[in-house]
Design an enzyme around this catalytic site. Structure first.
Site, PDB file in Angstrom:
ATOM      1  N   CYS A 134     -77.275 -10.666  35.697  1.00  0.00           N
ATOM      2  CA  CYS A 134     -77.978 -10.095  36.855  1.00  0.00           C
ATOM      3  C   CYS A 134     -77.418 -10.664  38.160  1.00  0.00           C
ATOM      4  CB  CYS A 134     -79.473 -10.395  36.730  1.00  0.00           C
ATOM      5  SG  CYS A 134     -80.414  -9.832  38.149  1.00  0.00           S
ATOM      6  N   CYS A 137     -80.175 -11.540  40.800  1.00  0.00           N
ATOM      7  CA  CYS A 137     -80.960 -12.752  40.497  1.00  0.00           C
ATOM      8  C   CYS A 137     -80.124 -14.011  40.728  1.00  0.00           C
ATOM      9  CB  CYS A 137     -81.415 -12.756  39.033  1.00  0.00           C
ATOM     10  SG  CYS A 137     -81.912 -11.166  38.396  1.00  0.00           S
ATOM     11  N   ASP A 138     -78.885 -14.006  40.245  1.00  0.00           N
ATOM     12  CA  ASP A 138     -78.106 -15.252  40.208  1.00  0.00           C
ATOM     13  C   ASP A 138     -76.968 -15.310  41.221  1.00  0.00           C
ATOM     14  OD1 ASP A 138     -79.715 -16.040  38.083  1.00  0.00           O
ATOM     15  OD2 ASP A 138     -78.438 -15.033  36.619  1.00  0.00           O
TER      16      ASP A 138
END
Ligand code: NAP
Length: 311
Positions: A134, A137-138
């Protein structure tokens, strides 16, 4: 056992849309979501092809609006309540979760999909330590670092574009000599200076405590090489979250996607499906929304049997 007219399994775009339509048509509607609502759309950096947003909208913002709309319509949403078993044999469907069990007159399965794994050594061991599925997200953890994105579809292209705003160097690694991503994304990749490494497979991800390098195989020349990277974003497609449905007798195709007819009906009466968990070959927010509208409208007909309903 708590009794509902309509239970929707999954709180992504399809589940929330089905909830809006179910509740608005007067059905006592419950959405069960194993995580927080939003599904995969919530982590899309930018959505440029959903009608009504000429300058795009972030996935998070779009699903937040859908969630607020569903709640305003009276949909009850239980988050962090995953479904583990279904009993679909009787007229009343039984939905068993990690917490309790419910009865429903009809259900809509909108449980979406999950990221496919690459299946190479190092992937599992280094997940969360440089291996990610992701970008939104990261990605911020890789500011100023070198990353590789694996895959050739829309997700890989969108991830690479997003990461190019953060990382110092982004390489997109694909096993063919052309991408399947949309042309507009290809043009964007070129503008962003993302280097594409063609005809190449990732054979291994290496690193002691974090990702340090990946081992590559050129599938045309047979040449093996190493690439030093700090992060690997794997975007090699999706697999449906359909096991619990298949175990309950819902028919799926050879890849596990739920088979539905043009009215979103599965092989079991009173059981409908919508969104990425179905065999619909076009996985878009718009198609998930459309399928969910049909599923909820059909579920209403099935439950209430209005005079115009064609069973
Ligand atoms: P996808 O379209 O299925 O693409 C997966 C990519 O990964 C393909 O290029 C495939 O290669 C490659 N791949 C699969 N297994 C691999 C392996 N073991 N090793 C190396 N490469 C592998 O999946 P996606 O990009 O995740 O997209 C999923 C769905 O969501 C699609 O329908 C997509 O259109 C949709 N989506 C749309 C948008 C948008 O509209 N903006 C954004 C994201 C996703 P091959 O090409 O060789 O098969």
């Amino acid at each position: 056992m708590d009794r509902w007219e309509l239970i929707i399994i999954g709180g992504g775009v399809a589940g929330l849309t089905a909830g809006i339509y179910g509740s608005r048509s007067g059905l006592k509607t419950l959405v069960l979501e194993e995580n927080i609502p939003g599904g995969q759309a919530a982590v899309a950096p930018i959505i440029e092809n959903y009608p009504g947003f000429p300058y795009g909208i972030s996935g998070m913002e779009l699903v937040d609006r859908m969630l607020r709309q569903a709640e305003r319509m009276g949909v009850k949403i239980h988050q962090f309540e995953g479904v583990i078993r279904l009993d679909l044999h009787g007229d009343e469907k039984i939905v068993e979760t990690e917490k309790t069990a419910y009865r429903a007159e009809a259900i809509i399965i909108a449980s979406g999909s999950h990221h496919r794994r690459l299946g190479v050594p190092g992937e599992e061991e280094l997940q969360g330590r440089g291996v990610s599925y992701c970008a939104v997200c990261d990605g911020p953890l890789f500011k100023g670092k070198r990353v590789a994105v694996i895959g050739g579809g829309n997700s890989a292209a969108v991830s690479a574009i997003y990461l190019s705003n953060l990382a110092s160097n982004v390489k997109l690694i694909h096993r063919r000599d052309q991408l399947r991503a949309e042309k507009v994304l290809l043009d964007n990749l070129r503008e962003r200076n993302v280097e594409i490494i063609w005809n190449t497979l990732v054979k291994e991800i290496k690193g002691k405590s974090r990702v340090e390098k990946i081992i590559l195989l050129n599938n045309e020349t047979g040449e093996i090489s190493e690439l030093n990277v700090d992060g690997v974003f794997i975007q090699v497609g999706e697999e449906p979250n359909s096991k619990f449905a298949e175990e309950a007798g819902v028919r799926v195709d050879e890849k596990g996607y739920i088979i539905v007819d043009a009215r979103q009906r599965t092989n079991i009466e009173g059981v409908f499906a919508a969104g990425d968990v179905t065999a619909c070959p076009i996985k878009q927010i718009g198609t998930a929304v459309g399928q969910a509208i049909i599923a909820a409208t059909e579920a209403f007909g099935y439950i209430k049997r209005p005079y115009y309903y064609k069973g």
